[in-house]
Write a protein that holds these residues in place. Structure first.
Motif, PDB file in Angstrom:
ATOM      1  N   ARG A 127       7.611   2.545   1.164  1.00  0.00           N
ATOM      2  CA  ARG A 127       7.966   2.052  -0.062  1.00  0.00           C
ATOM      3  C   ARG A 127       9.131   1.589  -0.201  1.00  0.00           C
ATOM      4  NH1 ARG A 127       5.443   4.852  -3.595  1.00  0.00           N
ATOM      5  NH2 ARG A 127       6.940   5.145  -5.443  1.00  0.00           N
ATOM      6  N   ALA A 128       8.963   0.066  -0.770  1.00  0.00           N
ATOM      7  CA  ALA A 128       9.975  -0.972  -0.524  1.00  0.00           C
ATOM      8  C   ALA A 128      11.289  -0.608  -0.691  1.00  0.00           C
ATOM      9  CB  ALA A 128       9.731  -2.116  -1.316  1.00  0.00           C
ATOM     10  N   ASP A 129      11.478   0.124  -1.804  1.00  0.00           N
ATOM     11  CA  ASP A 129      13.009   0.490  -2.141  1.00  0.00           C
ATOM     12  C   ASP A 129      13.476   1.505  -1.342  1.00  0.00           C
ATOM     13  OD1 ASP A 129      12.851  -0.977  -4.499  1.00  0.00           O
ATOM     14  OD2 ASP A 129      12.520   0.961  -5.953  1.00  0.00           O
ATOM     15  N   CYS A 132      14.004  -0.936   2.064  1.00  0.00           N
ATOM     16  CA  CYS A 132      15.298  -1.751   1.730  1.00  0.00           C
ATOM     17  C   CYS A 132      16.689  -1.370   1.721  1.00  0.00           C
ATOM     18  CB  CYS A 132      14.990  -2.496   0.339  1.00  0.00           C
ATOM     19  SG  CYS A 132      13.827  -3.468   0.485  1.00  0.00           S
ATOM     20  N   ALA A 139      15.819  -6.747   3.586  1.00  0.00           N
ATOM     21  CA  ALA A 139      15.251  -6.544   2.576  1.00  0.00           C
ATOM     22  C   ALA A 139      14.231  -7.489   1.819  1.00  0.00           C
ATOM     23  CB  ALA A 139      16.405  -6.116   1.279  1.00  0.00           C
ATOM     24  N   ALA A 140      14.714  -8.647   2.002  1.00  0.00           N
ATOM     25  CA  ALA A 140      13.555  -9.756   1.377  1.00  0.00           C
ATOM     26  C   ALA A 140      12.575  -9.784   2.239  1.00  0.00           C
ATOM     27  CB  ALA A 140      14.268 -11.095   1.687  1.00  0.00           C
ATOM     28  N   ILE A 142      11.126  -7.036   3.706  1.00  0.00           N
ATOM     29  CA  ILE A 142      10.305  -5.779   3.282  1.00  0.00           C
ATOM     30  C   ILE A 142       9.824  -6.016   2.291  1.00  0.00           C
ATOM     31  CG2 ILE A 142      10.841  -3.534   2.710  1.00  0.00           C
ATOM     32  CD1 ILE A 142      13.081  -3.415   4.972  1.00  0.00           C
ATOM     33  N   ARG A 143      10.426  -6.527   1.174  1.00  0.00           N
ATOM     34  CA  ARG A 143       9.919  -6.627  -0.162  1.00  0.00           C
ATOM     35  C   ARG A 143       8.366  -7.595  -0.134  1.00  0.00           C
ATOM     36  NH1 ARG A 143      12.364  -3.821  -3.787  1.00  0.00           N
ATOM     37  NH2 ARG A 143      14.450  -3.391  -3.771  1.00  0.00           N
ATOM     38  N   SER A 146       5.620  -5.777   1.253  1.00  0.00           N
ATOM     39  CA  SER A 146       5.303  -4.348   0.768  1.00  0.00           C
ATOM     40  C   SER A 146       4.363  -4.086  -0.352  1.00  0.00           C
ATOM     41  CB  SER A 146       6.649  -3.489   0.217  1.00  0.00           C
ATOM     42  OG  SER A 146       7.362  -3.158   1.507  1.00  0.00           O
ATOM     43  N   ARG A 147       3.752  -3.164  -0.550  1.00  0.00           N
ATOM     44  CA  ARG A 147       2.639  -3.117  -1.619  1.00  0.00           C
ATOM     45  C   ARG A 147       3.153  -1.972  -2.797  1.00  0.00           C
ATOM     46  NH1 ARG A 147      -1.381  -6.282  -0.456  1.00  0.00           N
ATOM     47  NH2 ARG A 147      -1.941  -6.901   1.695  1.00  0.00           N
TER      48      ARG A 147
END
Length: 148
Positions: A127-129, A132, A139-140, A142-143, A146-147
Motif C-alpha cells: 500500500r503506497a501510503d 511512503c 515516496a515518488a 513508490i507511488r 504502486s497499484r
C-alpha cells in the motif's frame, strides 16, 4: 521481436494485480520458475514474497527494480547486459523485501525462480501510503510503482 510476438511465442497471460504478462516454465517440490514480460507502460507493482526470488534478464530493454529492504535501505538494481554501466544479468530478492520493477524501453523479458515454489498466499501487495511513510525519501518512486 515485438512484445506481442514474445507474448504469443511463450504463451504469456496477463498477470492480474501485479501487472505484466507471465507463464510458468517450471514447477517442482523445490522451486517454481516463470517467464515474465513488461511492455511499456506496464510495471510490476510493489509486492513482497515470503520466499526467495531470483531474477534473470533474458532480452529486450533493461529492467530497473526498486527494492525496499526491511532494515530501511533501498536499492535500485538494473537487470541487463551492460555490465560496464552497472547492470547485472541476475538479481536475487530475499524473502520479505518489497519489490517493483519497470522496463527502461519498449519491453523487457526476464525469468524468475522462486524457492520454495510460489503459492498464491506467499505474496503481499504494498500500500503506497504505508510504504511512503516507511521510506519517505523514495515516496515518488513508490507511488509511481504502486497499484494500491
Amino acid at each position: 521481436m515485438r512484445a506481442d510476438e514474445v507474448i504469443k511465442a511463450l504463451g504469456l497471460q496477463q498477470l492480474p494485480v501485479e501487472g505484466g504478462s507471465w507463464a510458468q516454465s517450471w514447477r517442482s517440490a523445490e522451486c517454481s520458475a516463470i517467464h515474465y514480460l513488461l511492455a511499456a507502460p506496464e510495471f510490476s507493482g510493489v509486492h513482497r514474497l515470503n520466499r526467495l526470488e531470483i531474477y534473470a534478464f533474458h532480452g529486450g530493454a533493461p529492467v530497473r527494480m526498486l527494492l525496499l529492504h526491511p532494515d530501511g535501505t533501498v536499492t535500485e538494481p538494473v537487470l541487463g547486459m551492460d555490465l560496464g554501466d552497472g547492470q547485472r544479468p541476475q538479481v536475487a530478492v530475499p524473502a520479505g523485501v518489497w519489490q517493483a520493477s519497470e522496463t527502461l524501453g519498449e519491453w523487457s523479458l526476464v525469468g524468475t525462480v522462486v524457492v520454495p515454489p510460489y503459492q498464491d498466499d506467499s505474496v503481499e501487495f504494498g500500500r503506497a501510503d504505508e510504504l511512503c511513510a516507511e521510506y519517505p525519501a523514495h515516496a515518488a518512486r513508490i507511488r509511481a510503482l504502486s497499484r494500491a
